[in-house]
Design an enzyme around this catalytic site. Sequence first.
Site, PDB file in Angstrom:
ATOM      1  N   ASP A   1       0.786  -1.251   0.000  1.00 25.61           N
ATOM      2  CA  ASP A   1       0.000   0.000   0.000  1.00 25.61           C
ATOM      3  C   ASP A   1       0.816   1.298   0.000  1.00 25.61           C
ATOM      4  O   ASP A   1       0.438   2.266   0.683  1.00 25.61           O
ATOM      5  CB  ASP A   1      -0.957   0.017   1.209  1.00 25.61           C
ATOM      6  CG  ASP A   1      -1.956  -1.125   1.196  1.00 25.61           C
ATOM      7  OD1 ASP A   1      -1.901  -1.954   0.271  1.00 25.61           O
ATOM      8  OD2 ASP A   1      -2.785  -1.201   2.113  1.00 25.61           O
TER       9      ASP A   1
ATOM     10  N   GLU B   1      -4.647  -0.786  -1.403  1.00 33.32           N
ATOM     11  CA  GLU B   1      -5.962  -0.856  -0.760  1.00 33.32           C
ATOM     12  C   GLU B   1      -6.896   0.066  -1.539  1.00 33.32           C
ATOM     13  O   GLU B   1      -6.543   1.213  -1.827  1.00 33.32           O
ATOM     14  CB  GLU B   1      -5.880  -0.395   0.701  1.00 33.32           C
ATOM     15  CG  GLU B   1      -7.237  -0.481   1.411  1.00 33.32           C
ATOM     16  CD  GLU B   1      -7.187  -0.063   2.884  1.00 33.32           C
ATOM     17  OE1 GLU B   1      -6.092   0.120   3.430  1.00 33.32           O
ATOM     18  OE2 GLU B   1      -8.283   0.088   3.467  1.00 33.32           O
TER      19      GLU B   1
ATOM     20  N   LYS C   1      -6.600  -4.894  -3.120  1.00 34.52           N
ATOM     21  CA  LYS C   1      -7.254  -5.528  -1.966  1.00 34.52           C
ATOM     22  C   LYS C   1      -8.315  -4.598  -1.380  1.00 34.52           C
ATOM     23  O   LYS C   1      -8.065  -3.403  -1.215  1.00 34.52           O
ATOM     24  CB  LYS C   1      -6.211  -5.922  -0.919  1.00 34.52           C
ATOM     25  CG  LYS C   1      -5.396  -4.768  -0.351  1.00 34.52           C
ATOM     26  CD  LYS C   1      -4.251  -5.310   0.501  1.00 34.52           C
ATOM     27  CE  LYS C   1      -3.515  -4.250   1.260  1.00 34.52           C
ATOM     28  NZ  LYS C   1      -4.274  -3.500   2.252  1.00 34.52           N
TER      29      LYS C   1
ATOM     30  N   LYS D   1      -7.744  -4.682   4.789  1.00 33.74           N
ATOM     31  CA  LYS D   1      -6.433  -4.322   5.324  1.00 33.74           C
ATOM     32  C   LYS D   1      -5.417  -5.428   5.025  1.00 33.74           C
ATOM     33  O   LYS D   1      -4.271  -5.149   4.707  1.00 33.74           O
ATOM     34  CB  LYS D   1      -6.516  -4.073   6.837  1.00 33.74           C
ATOM     35  CG  LYS D   1      -7.546  -3.016   7.249  1.00 33.74           C
ATOM     36  CD  LYS D   1      -7.294  -1.681   6.594  1.00 33.74           C
ATOM     37  CE  LYS D   1      -8.297  -0.631   7.049  1.00 33.74           C
ATOM     38  NZ  LYS D   1      -8.287   0.553   6.151  1.00 33.74           N
TER      39      LYS D   1
ATOM     40  N   VAL E   1       3.128   0.359   4.334  1.00 35.08           N
ATOM     41  CA  VAL E   1       2.401   1.164   5.317  1.00 35.08           C
ATOM     42  C   VAL E   1       0.968   0.654   5.456  1.00 35.08           C
ATOM     43  O   VAL E   1       0.423   0.086   4.523  1.00 35.08           O
ATOM     44  CB  VAL E   1       2.383   2.654   4.891  1.00 35.08           C
ATOM     45  CG1 VAL E   1       3.796   3.202   4.847  1.00 35.08           C
ATOM     46  CG2 VAL E   1       1.680   2.887   3.558  1.00 35.08           C
ATOM     47  N   THR E   2       0.371   0.913   6.609  1.00 41.80           N
ATOM     48  CA  THR E   2       1.019   1.360   7.813  1.00 41.80           C
ATOM     49  C   THR E   2       1.384   0.139   8.657  1.00 41.80           C
ATOM     50  O   THR E   2       0.739  -0.900   8.576  1.00 41.80           O
ATOM     51  CB  THR E   2       0.109   2.309   8.642  1.00 41.80           C
ATOM     52  OG1 THR E   2      -1.084   1.602   9.026  1.00 41.80           O
ATOM     53  CG2 THR E   2      -0.275   3.528   7.850  1.00 41.80           C
TER      54      THR E   2
ATOM     55  N   CYS F   1      -2.192  -2.316   7.802  1.00 43.95           N
ATOM     56  CA  CYS F   1      -2.137  -3.272   6.686  1.00 43.95           C
ATOM     57  C   CYS F   1      -0.908  -4.178   6.730  1.00 43.95           C
ATOM     58  O   CYS F   1      -0.980  -5.332   6.303  1.00 43.95           O
ATOM     59  CB  CYS F   1      -2.267  -2.532   5.363  1.00 43.95           C
ATOM     60  SG  CYS F   1      -3.926  -1.839   5.185  1.00 43.95           S
TER      61      CYS F   1
ATOM     62  N   GLN G   1       7.790 -13.207  21.666  1.00 48.89           N
ATOM     63  CA  GLN G   1       7.520 -14.632  21.935  1.00 48.89           C
ATOM     64  C   GLN G   1       8.172 -15.551  20.895  1.00 48.89           C
ATOM     65  O   GLN G   1       7.529 -16.436  20.329  1.00 48.89           O
ATOM     66  CB  GLN G   1       6.010 -14.886  21.981  1.00 48.89           C
ATOM     67  CG  GLN G   1       5.287 -14.053  23.036  1.00 48.89           C
ATOM     68  CD  GLN G   1       3.807 -14.330  23.033  1.00 48.89           C
ATOM     69  OE1 GLN G   1       3.374 -15.353  23.541  1.00 48.89           O
ATOM     70  NE2 GLN G   1       3.051 -13.422  22.449  1.00 48.89           N
TER      71      GLN G   1
HETATM   72  C1  C5J Z   1      -3.161   0.754   5.468  1.00 45.58           C
HETATM   73  C2  C5J Z   1      -4.868   2.077   6.522  1.00 45.58           C
HETATM   74  N1  C5J Z   1      -2.646   0.496   4.275  1.00 45.58           N
HETATM   75  N2  C5J Z   1      -4.058   2.484   7.493  1.00 45.58           N
HETATM   76  N3  C5J Z   1      -4.399   1.312   5.505  1.00 45.58           N
HETATM   77  O1  C5J Z   1      -2.520   0.526   6.482  1.00 45.58           O
HETATM   78  O2  C5J Z   1      -6.019   2.401   6.519  1.00 45.58           O
END
Ligand code: C5J
Length: 230
Positions: free
Chosen positions: A32, A80, A137, A140, A165-166, A170, A210
């Site tokens: 993204d 996205e 997509k 997320k 990102v972020t 995502c 972990q």
């Molecule tokens: C992504 C969002 N790509 N933060 N989308 O992380 O809405």
Amino acid sequence: MAGADDSKTIQIAAEPEPVSVAPGRTALVIIDMQRDFLEPGGFGAALGNDVSLLKAAVAPCQAVLAAARAAGMLVIHTREGHRADLSDAPPLKVERGDERLRIGAPGPMGRILIRGEAGHDIVAELYPAAGEPVIDKPGKGAFYQTDLELMLRNRRIDNLIVCGVTTEVCVNTTVREANDRGFRCIVLADCCASYFPEFHEAGLKMIKAQGGIFGSVASSQSFLSALARA
Ligand code: C5J
């Protein structure tokens, strides 16, 4: 370009421990890196975020992208976004926030987060090369309602180098989806970013905690050095 040799492995310094992967069985997945998230006037900014925080990830991603291409690795980009009629967008997602700034609303770079609009496209610095798959997509996670898994299985990919990102949205969602499907994820910390630096840090910690419950975390330099040694 010829694919990477899958009989040789590289060792990447990572946390919680070093990881060995065969470049031929590894894909670089860039999540993204879209104008809507990184540039003023897009969805990220519409939500009130400081989009300049995401720009820091662009230069390290460029270096990793160039090295992965040179090594013949599979490179996959994701975006996205939604259909113009919003038929693939859950109303709950669309109806969030100020109605003038919602998904589908007109913005300076076209309708916000709509496929085909300028803002939905990938930033120029990381633009997909001809032949590199781009996964559109609606959610997320990059596996949700996409053909990403099929594409990876057909190419016998076991490992994902993850950038984008972020970090906590995502990237984390995709890493968790990948982990449940049996893919080993190595997230490059400086190639990811968040509007909230503390969420970036927490998102990385959650992945590598972990014993690496969702995957491993490395730096772009660790990945580049591993490829250079090969
Ligand atoms: C992504 C969002 N790509 N933060 N989308 O992380 O809405």
